[in-house]
Design a protein around this motif. Structure first.
Motif, mmCIF file in Angstrom:
data_model
loop_
_atom_site.group_PDB
_atom_site.id
_atom_site.type_symbol
_atom_site.label_atom_id
_atom_site.label_comp_id
_atom_site.label_asym_id
_atom_site.label_seq_id
_atom_site.Cartn_x
_atom_site.Cartn_y
_atom_site.Cartn_z
ATOM 1 N N ALA A 176 0.834 -1.200 0.000
ATOM 2 C CA ALA A 176 0.000 0.000 0.000
ATOM 3 C C ALA A 176 0.873 1.257 0.000
ATOM 4 O O ALA A 176 0.585 2.230 -0.711
ATOM 5 C CB ALA A 176 -0.936 -0.002 1.204
ATOM 6 N N PRO A 193 -4.044 8.003 -2.927
ATOM 7 C CA PRO A 193 -5.295 7.669 -2.243
ATOM 8 C C PRO A 193 -5.729 8.776 -1.292
ATOM 9 O O PRO A 193 -4.902 9.556 -0.801
ATOM 10 C CB PRO A 193 -4.956 6.392 -1.466
ATOM 11 C CG PRO A 193 -3.718 5.857 -2.094
ATOM 12 C CD PRO A 193 -2.971 7.035 -2.630
ATOM 13 N N PHE A 196 -7.074 5.109 3.595
ATOM 14 C CA PHE A 196 -6.827 3.667 3.618
ATOM 15 C C PHE A 196 -7.124 3.166 5.020
ATOM 16 O O PHE A 196 -7.155 3.925 5.989
ATOM 17 C CB PHE A 196 -5.401 3.315 3.178
ATOM 18 C CG PHE A 196 -4.311 3.814 4.084
ATOM 19 C CD1 PHE A 196 -3.848 3.056 5.144
ATOM 20 C CD2 PHE A 196 -3.735 5.063 3.865
ATOM 21 C CE1 PHE A 196 -2.843 3.523 5.972
ATOM 22 C CE2 PHE A 196 -2.729 5.533 4.690
ATOM 23 C CZ PHE A 196 -2.282 4.767 5.750
ATOM 24 N N VAL A 225 -7.486 0.236 0.201
ATOM 25 C CA VAL A 225 -6.923 1.543 -0.133
ATOM 26 C C VAL A 225 -7.907 2.225 -1.084
ATOM 27 O O VAL A 225 -8.365 1.617 -2.060
ATOM 28 C CB VAL A 225 -5.539 1.403 -0.790
ATOM 29 C CG1 VAL A 225 -4.905 2.776 -1.001
ATOM 30 C CG2 VAL A 225 -4.626 0.523 0.074
#
Length: 266
Positions: A176, A193, A196, A225
């Motif tokens: 991630a 993003p 998350f 995410v």
């Protein structure tokens, strides 16, 4: 902006031709990797300035990559022989904010005062993720990406307002972090993003029940995410209630001749 290389140009043109002929009617995630894909919103001209301002105030959810001239259904700046009436696998038609039908083309609905907007799509950074060994789960499972309406408000503009829609891709924490680093380079594809971890914090109650697209598996040790999504305008359209608005069906995008790296921050 540098032109696309000829093999990619040929592939994107061939895909649009397949869509135009109804030979391809499904999602476009993972197709012609390296090509920029776009969300689509088509509005009458007297609604276009409000929507343009909405995009400008919400550049993460609504990153503009193209706007047509009034009444012009072509997009020469985005690709060879693009026809906005035919080159999307599936269209949603809204009237007074209500979705009234799905269509494979909109030729008979096109009006001389219409303006087409194309917004960047997270499908465009999936190629970079895959190249880094972080192939998104929706591509691995050959399904549409999961999309969710959240409680994260956008900035209102004119008659348009509403909450943010997000896409979700699961990764183990170390992947991630790498995915965040990679996607930050693609601001016109929504960039990094916006959340998350706990989906409940942004108003998502069940990852197995997306509002749009398909559910994907989330394995032990993975975290969800969430990236901003170009379906966000469809929430704002429901609220603004224009007399007519036409959009893409979530996950079924306009595939352009622009390279995903053309807008990348290197």
């Amino acid at each position: 902006m540098k032109p696309a290389q000829s093999p990619l140009l040929q592939s994107t043109y061939e895909l649009r031709q397949a869509i135009r002929s109804k030979a391809h009617t499904g999602p476009t995630s993972g197709l012609v990797q390296g090509a920029m894909q776009g969300n689509v919103v088509i509005l009458p001209a007297d609604w276009a300035s409000d929507f343009l301002l909405y995009c400008q105030k919400n550049p993460v959810s609504c990153p503009l990559i193209g706007v047509s001239e009034v009444g012009d259904f072509t997009m020469p700046q985005l690709g060879h022989d693009i026809d906005m009436r035919h080159d999307i696998p599936e269209y949603y038609v809204y009237r007074d904010g209500e979705k009234v039908e799905n269509r494979s083309d909109i030729e008979d609905l096109w009006q001389s005062d219409m303006v087409a907007f194309v917004l960047g799509c997270s499908f465009s950074f999936e190629h970079a993720l895959s190249q880094a060994g972080l192939t998104p789960r929706n591509i691995e499972e050959d399904v549409n990406v999961s999309m969710f309406e959240t409680n994260i408000a956008t900035v209102p503009a004119g008659r348009f307002f509403g909450n943010t829609v997000v896409t979700m891709r699961p990764y183990v924490p170390k992947d991630a972090i790498r995915a965040i680093q990679i996607t930050t380079r693609f601001p016109k594809a929504h960039g990094a993003p916006i959340h998350f971890g706990s989906p409940q914090e942004i108003g998502i109650t069940d990852l197995n029940k997306p509002d749009y697209g398909d559910a994907v598996s989330v394995k032990d040790g993975e975290v969800p995410v969430f990236w901003a999504c170009g379906v966000t305008p469809q929430v704002a359209i429901r609220n603004a209630k224009p007399p007519i608005c036409i959009t893409h069906s979530p996950g079924k995008m306009l595939v352009t001749d622009i390279l995903d790296t053309d807008f990348a921050v290197l």
